[in-house]
Design an enzyme around this catalytic site. Structure first.
Site, PDB file in Angstrom:
ATOM      1  N   HIS A  90       0.853  -1.199   0.000  1.00  0.00           N
ATOM      2  CA  HIS A  90       0.000   0.000   0.000  1.00  0.00           C
ATOM      3  C   HIS A  90       0.880   1.237   0.000  1.00  0.00           C
ATOM      4  CE1 HIS A  90       0.554   0.940   4.356  1.00  0.00           C
ATOM      5  NE2 HIS A  90       0.509  -0.371   4.540  1.00  0.00           N
ATOM      6  N   ASP A  92      -0.440   4.387   0.799  1.00  0.00           N
ATOM      7  CA  ASP A  92      -0.869   5.372   1.782  1.00  0.00           C
ATOM      8  C   ASP A  92      -0.098   5.159   3.071  1.00  0.00           C
ATOM      9  OD1 ASP A  92      -2.473   2.936   2.237  1.00  0.00           O
ATOM     10  OD2 ASP A  92      -3.403   4.109   3.836  1.00  0.00           O
ATOM     11  N   GLU A 156      -5.126   1.622   3.174  1.00  0.00           N
ATOM     12  CA  GLU A 156      -4.981   0.558   4.164  1.00  0.00           C
ATOM     13  C   GLU A 156      -4.889   1.110   5.574  1.00  0.00           C
ATOM     14  OE1 GLU A 156      -3.126  -2.315   6.837  1.00  0.00           O
ATOM     15  OE2 GLU A 156      -2.285  -0.393   6.200  1.00  0.00           O
ATOM     16  N   HIS A 423       4.436   3.648  12.213  1.00  0.00           N
ATOM     17  CA  HIS A 423       3.359   4.430  12.823  1.00  0.00           C
ATOM     18  C   HIS A 423       3.879   5.426  13.855  1.00  0.00           C
ATOM     19  CE1 HIS A 423      -0.194   1.501  11.772  1.00  0.00           C
ATOM     20  NE2 HIS A 423       0.707   1.570  10.802  1.00  0.00           N
TER      21      HIS A 423
END
Length: 454
Positions: A90, A92, A156, A423
């Site tokens: 992904h 994103d 995602e 993250h």
């Protein structure tokens, strides 16, 4: 690496990979227009599509998915009769969070201490580059022995289910004999690992209202119901005294019987401060791979700077619940919703909105594709045997693919090992892991094609 022509080719391509990852990381492709403009995601999607076209992919398309984002699809036909392998990544990314806490700009790939830093470097723009490297190495060494489909998702990280719903509406698009999800990671740098399980997730937004408007805390405080205080009490009901997740009716006592995660290693990976204890009970592997975990990921309340002495009339929070394999995410959503409503104090008006959901996943690690990957990992990581581990995160598409294509063999690998800090601030990727996993993926495609001929 040894005198393996595939490994030698990948090694020679690493400067190009770094340059391409620099270009891709530069897109602020957070799939939330409230955070960054939609044009950033569109730019990243166009970049991915152009890269596929340059590699000879056919039918390259920008798929408009039901959540308003775009997924990129392409097909590279292989020899007649060859199996088809779907490669997933992904483009994103998560928001950069506190940009001031980054040691280098989050959307500028920066080399430091042997790693490449930038948002999405590991999760999961690096995964797309990994796929490109593997395919380029094969093309330089006799050709790609399978038909390859690539799907690069655009939402995602938001969990809004665009690609899942698109795949369900177009079930023929992603059919494949095997699927390589390039969005997990090794248990440790240098330890080849496939991911055997993923926790699912549900995301709820809860709002409490108690007053028509804010009130002076001196004049009304002590009797006027404070919505923020009510929210604090409500959120506290989601944890036991030891920090374990407690959602009424949701089992939270499963055990993990595979590769274990030593507490001292977990503390180091999580950067737990000295003297601060871990939460929950059971082994670390139990807690992060086999049991539910609730996290309050956002709360609307006045900032300390500029706050006034007021009783708050409304409060809002966003709650994430990780759902372990064996529990249906829809059932967990219903239980969490009921819990929030049942534990709201003082008769506060409560509303709960679901904003994301994905099912947990358990791979069949006994499938022939895993034997092909284990053989490939031995080449890419000399002296190491492939390990199987769980992963606490979610990849909602996995369960959709398993449902649509029950005969497909699904493998999960990737670049998000603990040092990557996905993250979080200062996300990074190990270029050595990018190189070795690209070699492994290339050899897997060769091994898998050979196994299908046998």
């Amino acid at each position: 690496m040894s005198a393996d022509p595939i490994a030698e080719t990948v090694s020679s391509l690493m400067p190009r990979a770094q340059a391409e990852l620099t270009e891709l990381v530069a897109f602020q492709s957070v799939a939330d227009p409230a955070v960054f403009p939609r044009s950033e995601c569109e730019g990243a999607a166009d970049w991915v599509a152009a890269a596929l076209r340059a590699e000879g992919f056919q039918d390259v398309s920008l798929l408009d998915t039901p959540d308003g984002t775009q997924s990129v699809y392409g097909l590279l036909p292989g020899p007649e009769g060859a199996p088809t392998v779907l490669l997933y990544a992904h483009y994103d990314v998560q928001p950069p969070l506190d940009e001031d806490a980054w040691l280098s700009p989050p959307f500028e790939l920066t080399e430091r201490n042997g790693r490449w830093y930038g948002r999405g470097a590991a999760d999961c723009k690096g995964g797309f580059i990994m796929h490109l490297l593997a395919l380029r190495a094969l093309r330089a060494n006799g050709g790609v022995p399978v038909s390859v489909k690539v799907i690069a998702e655009g939402s995602e990280e938001q969990g809004t289910g665009g690609l899942e719903r698109y795949a369900q509406a177009h079930p023929g698009l992603l059919t494949a004999d095997a699927v390589v999800i390039g969005d997990t990671g090794n248990f440790r740098v240098g330890l080849p690992t496939v991911t055997a399980t993923l926790r699912g997730m549900t995301m709820l937004r809860v709002q409490l209202d108690t007053l028509e408007g804010n009130l002076h805390s001196g004049q009304f405080g002590g009797a006027a119901p404070d919505a923020l205080a009510a929210m604090i009490r409500l959120l506290d009901s989601l944890r036991a005294e030891d920090g374990s997740t407690t959602v009424d009716g949701l089992p939270a006592d499963a055990a993990w019987d595979g590769l274990q995660y030593p507490q001292d290693e977990f503390r180091q990976d999580a950067k737990v401060l000295d003297g601060v204890g871990l939460i929950g009970t059971g082994t670390v592997a139990d807690r992060v791979w086999a049991r539910p975990a609730v996290t309050v990921i956002g709360i609307d309340c006045p900032a300390v700077v500029g706050s006034t002495p007021s009783v708050q009339a409304s409060a809002r929070a966003q709650v994430s619940l990780r759902v372990p394999p064996g529990t249906d995410a829809a059932d967990a959503t219903a239980l969490l919703t009921a819990h929030l409503k049942a534990h709201t104090p003082w008769g506060a008006r409560v509303s709960v909105e679901q904003v994301g959901q994905g099912q947990p996943f358990r791979a069949d690690t006994s499938s022939p594709a895993y034997a092909s990957m284990a053989e490939a990992m031995r080449v890419a990581y000399p002296g190491e045997e492939m390990q199987s581990a769980g992963m606490g995160g979610s990849i909602p598409l996995c369960n959709t693919l398993a449902t649509l294509y029950p005969e497909a063999e699904i493998l999960l690998i990737g670049l998000s090992e603990p040092e990557a800090q996905i993250h979080a601030v200062n996300e990074s990727v190990s270029p050595e892991e990018l190189e070795r996993l690209s070699v492994a993926e290339a050899h897997f495609l060769v091994n898998y094609a050979r196994s299908k001929k046998a």
